[in-house]
Design an enzyme around this catalytic site. Structure first.
Site, PDB file in Angstrom:
ATOM      1  N   CYS A  30       6.232  -7.079   7.460  1.00  0.00           N
ATOM      2  CA  CYS A  30       7.310  -6.559   8.300  1.00  0.00           C
ATOM      3  C   CYS A  30       7.697  -7.637   9.297  1.00  0.00           C
ATOM      4  O   CYS A  30       6.857  -8.411   9.753  1.00  0.00           O
ATOM      5  CB  CYS A  30       6.839  -5.304   9.047  1.00  0.00           C
ATOM      6  SG  CYS A  30       8.144  -4.474   9.977  1.00  0.00           S
TER       7      CYS A  30
ATOM      8  N   GLU B  70       0.816  -1.209   0.000  1.00  0.00           N
ATOM      9  CA  GLU B  70       0.000   0.000   0.000  1.00  0.00           C
ATOM     10  C   GLU B  70       0.851   1.261   0.000  1.00  0.00           C
ATOM     11  O   GLU B  70       1.936   1.300   0.575  1.00  0.00           O
ATOM     12  CB  GLU B  70      -0.916  -0.002   1.224  1.00  0.00           C
ATOM     13  CG  GLU B  70      -1.958  -1.093   1.107  1.00  0.00           C
ATOM     14  CD  GLU B  70      -2.942  -1.102   2.258  1.00  0.00           C
ATOM     15  OE1 GLU B  70      -4.089  -1.486   2.031  1.00  0.00           O
ATOM     16  OE2 GLU B  70      -2.559  -0.720   3.371  1.00  0.00           O
TER      17      GLU B  70
ATOM     18  N   CYS C 234       5.932  -5.284  16.093  1.00  0.00           N
ATOM     19  CA  CYS C 234       5.511  -4.326  17.120  1.00  0.00           C
ATOM     20  C   CYS C 234       4.023  -4.576  17.379  1.00  0.00           C
ATOM     21  O   CYS C 234       3.221  -4.556  16.450  1.00  0.00           O
ATOM     22  CB  CYS C 234       5.736  -2.892  16.644  1.00  0.00           C
ATOM     23  SG  CYS C 234       7.461  -2.557  16.211  1.00  0.00           S
TER      24      CYS C 234
ATOM     25  N   CYS D 259       1.088  -2.396  15.942  1.00  0.00           N
ATOM     26  CA  CYS D 259       1.083  -2.094  14.506  1.00  0.00           C
ATOM     27  C   CYS D 259       0.455  -3.252  13.746  1.00  0.00           C
ATOM     28  O   CYS D 259       0.853  -4.405  13.921  1.00  0.00           O
ATOM     29  CB  CYS D 259       2.511  -1.855  14.024  1.00  0.00           C
ATOM     30  SG  CYS D 259       2.636  -1.673  12.237  1.00  0.00           S
TER      31      CYS D 259
ATOM     32  N   CYS E  28       3.480   8.297   1.325  1.00  0.00           N
ATOM     33  CA  CYS E  28       3.992   7.329   2.300  1.00  0.00           C
ATOM     34  C   CYS E  28       4.163   5.994   1.568  1.00  0.00           C
ATOM     35  O   CYS E  28       3.179   5.404   1.131  1.00  0.00           O
ATOM     36  CB  CYS E  28       2.979   7.236   3.439  1.00  0.00           C
ATOM     37  SG  CYS E  28       3.456   6.069   4.710  1.00  0.00           S
TER      38      CYS E  28
ATOM     39  N   CYS F 258      -1.650   6.257   9.682  1.00  0.00           N
ATOM     40  CA  CYS F 258      -0.381   5.680  10.065  1.00  0.00           C
ATOM     41  C   CYS F 258      -0.561   4.337  10.777  1.00  0.00           C
ATOM     42  O   CYS F 258      -1.335   4.221  11.718  1.00  0.00           O
ATOM     43  CB  CYS F 258       0.269   6.661  11.013  1.00  0.00           C
ATOM     44  SG  CYS F 258       1.981   6.403  11.167  1.00  0.00           S
TER      45      CYS F 258
HETATM   46  N1  SAH Z   1       9.473   0.187  10.446  1.00  0.00           N
HETATM   47  C1  SAH Z   1       9.555   1.620  10.381  1.00  0.00           C
HETATM   48  C2  SAH Z   1       8.577   2.280   9.444  1.00  0.00           C
HETATM   49  C3  SAH Z   1       7.146   1.808   9.387  1.00  0.00           C
HETATM   50  S1  SAH Z   1       5.958   2.269  10.600  1.00  0.00           S
HETATM   51  C4  SAH Z   1       9.458   2.202  11.769  1.00  0.00           C
HETATM   52  O1  SAH Z   1       9.224   1.469  12.710  1.00  0.00           O
HETATM   53  O2  SAH Z   1       9.667   3.391  11.914  1.00  0.00           O
HETATM   54  C5  SAH Z   1       5.716   3.985  10.529  1.00  0.00           C
HETATM   55  C6  SAH Z   1       5.244   4.549  11.889  1.00  0.00           C
HETATM   56  O3  SAH Z   1       3.874   4.189  12.169  1.00  0.00           O
HETATM   57  C7  SAH Z   1       6.056   4.003  13.060  1.00  0.00           C
HETATM   58  O4  SAH Z   1       6.409   5.034  13.937  1.00  0.00           O
HETATM   59  C8  SAH Z   1       5.068   3.062  13.696  1.00  0.00           C
HETATM   60  O5  SAH Z   1       5.397   2.819  15.024  1.00  0.00           O
HETATM   61  C9  SAH Z   1       3.753   3.814  13.521  1.00  0.00           C
HETATM   62  N2  SAH Z   1       2.547   3.001  13.726  1.00  0.00           N
HETATM   63  C10 SAH Z   1       2.393   1.703  13.457  1.00  0.00           C
HETATM   64  N3  SAH Z   1       1.144   1.289  13.790  1.00  0.00           N
HETATM   65  C11 SAH Z   1       0.494   2.360  14.259  1.00  0.00           C
HETATM   66  C12 SAH Z   1      -0.845   2.563  14.753  1.00  0.00           C
HETATM   67  N4  SAH Z   1      -1.736   1.590  14.768  1.00  0.00           N
HETATM   68  N5  SAH Z   1      -1.173   3.798  15.150  1.00  0.00           N
HETATM   69  C13 SAH Z   1      -0.271   4.802  15.088  1.00  0.00           C
HETATM   70  N6  SAH Z   1       0.972   4.679  14.646  1.00  0.00           N
HETATM   71  C14 SAH Z   1       1.382   3.471  14.235  1.00  0.00           C
END
Ligand code: SAH
Length: 364
Positions: free
Chosen positions: A117, A97, A121, A124, A110, A343
């Site tokens: 991934c 996406e 986390c 996420c 973006c 995000c």
């Molecule tokens: N792997 C990289 C880039 C991808 S995530 C990283 O960790 O930076 C991009 C951002 O979105 C990261 O800061 C991640 O923690 C955040 N993110 C992921 N899931 C989210 C959610 N459900 N709500 C808000 N931010 C989120």
């Protein structure tokens, strides 16, 4: 036929120099490479047939040797706030996406660096799906070409895409070579022509790659912090168990930041998990000797998530405490939430991916 498609040339993954070399190896004049480069990156041709000032013989050669210039658009959605999301199907059926976030005077795209991934986390959605595979350079660049091309096709302005953030699916520093070459292509002044200030790479903190990225790419750096004590960060960003906060800080202290630039810290606020006054103070202490600005991201919930967004009062208080400590702190709004483009909501719909059980810390 995977063998045949692997042998195909992916034109948008080549740097200008590589394209000149390739076209030269076919006995074509160097200006042919220039024309082709412009068709790909400036005139945004969706296919070889559109390149009408190239000879038929040259076009035939391109068609027989090169992969298609665009991934298939599986779905396109536009949110009430103007945010647009494209779900793209890659040659092997994987889906990724890409999200365009229009703002006053600029448009941020973006893009994804991996299908899925590996970081897991727990807050996420992509993290719960596991890694399918790395994207190739062409697949990374094609996300930009596709979106700019779509804008051109509907007689909109391709230059509306002014900024690129590697904040979609995946961990860019775990796909370093492909990402580095994609960045090199984005920076080409005769092509996509993004300035290095207009590109941001977001990482959860792959410490051994940071110095190299700083030296070689020169783009803005965003780090996903989410907690400033190891015990909690170990849970929220499991990569912290490998590269903890001290190691991250040490790497950043010698990171070659360009004049006037700061590290952007991303901090997703999870109700009752990482949003207390103490948490804010710990963040302020952790950042104290690094040129920093902080993006507070209200958590975007997804079905089955074990976390809830912090209350608006908590978000404001958190911001206030960081302000008081002297940090530029911005609360990011939830753009495109109604199309799951916000995000961390890039759900990916990855084919063949396993839905892993979410191992998180439930909000208190
Ligand atoms: N792997 C990289 C880039 C991808 S995530 C990283 O960790 O930076 C991009 C951002 O979105 C990261 O800061 C991640 O923690 C955040 N993110 C992921 N899931 C989210 C959610 N459900 N709500 C808000 N931010 C989120």
């Amino acid at each position: 036929m995977p063998e045949a498609s692997e042998a195909l040339i992916h034109l948008s993954g080549l740097t200008k120099e590589q394209l000149v070399e390739l076209v030269g190896s076919w006995g074509e004049k160097p200006y042919r490479a220039k024309q082709l480069w412009a068709w790909l990156h400036v005139r945004l041709a969706p296919d070889v047939d559109a390149m009408t000032d190239l000879s038929l013989a040259f076009r035939d050669r391109l068609k027989s040797l090169c992969a298609s210039l665009r991934p298939e658009i599986a779905r396109h959605q536009q949110a009430a706030d103007g945010t647009e999301k494209w779900l793209m199907t890659l040659a092997d059926g994987q889906t990724i996406e890409t999200v365009l976030i229009p703002e006053e005077g600029r448009g941020t795209l973006c893009i994804s660096s991996q299908a899925g991934c590996s970081l897991n986390c727990p807050f996420c959605h992509t993290g719960t799906q596991g890694l399918a595979r790395n994207l190739t350079t062409a697949e990374i660049v094609n996300q930009i070409l596709l979106v700019r091309g779509e804008l051109l096709r509907r007689q909109d302005e391709p230059q509306r895409v002014t900024n690129i953030v590697l904040m979609g699916m995946g961990e860019p520093l775990y796909n370093y070579q492909a990402v580095a070459q994609a960045v090199q292509i984005m920076l080409d002044g005769n092509g996509l022509a993004f300035g290095s200030r207009k590109i941001t790479l977001s990482t959860a903190g792959v410490v051994p790659r940071l110095a190299q990225a700083g030296r070689e790419l020169g783009v803005n750096l965003a780090i996903s912090l989410h907690a400033a004590r190891d015990e909690l960060r170990d849970q929220l960003v499991p990569l912290n168990r490998k590269y903890n906060l001290a190691a991250l800080k040490q790497a950043l202290q010698s990171y070659p930041l360009k004049q006037g630039r700061r590290i952007t810290w991303e901090y997703v606020l999870l109700d009752g998990v990482n949003d207390s006054d103490d948490d804010a103070r710990q963040v302020a202490r952790y950042l104290s000797d690094l040129p920093s600005k902080v993006n507070l991201i209200p958590f975007n919930p997804w079905p089955g998530a074990l976390f809830a967004p912090s209350t608006p009062q908590r978000v404001e208080r958190f911001q206030q405490l960081l302000h008081q400590s002297g940090y530029v702190t911005v609360i990011r709004d939830r753009r495109g939430a109604d199309i799951e483009a916000a995000c961390g909501q890039l759900t990916g719909l990855l084919q063949g991916s396993r839905a892993r059980p979410v191992t998180g810390i439930a909000a208190a």
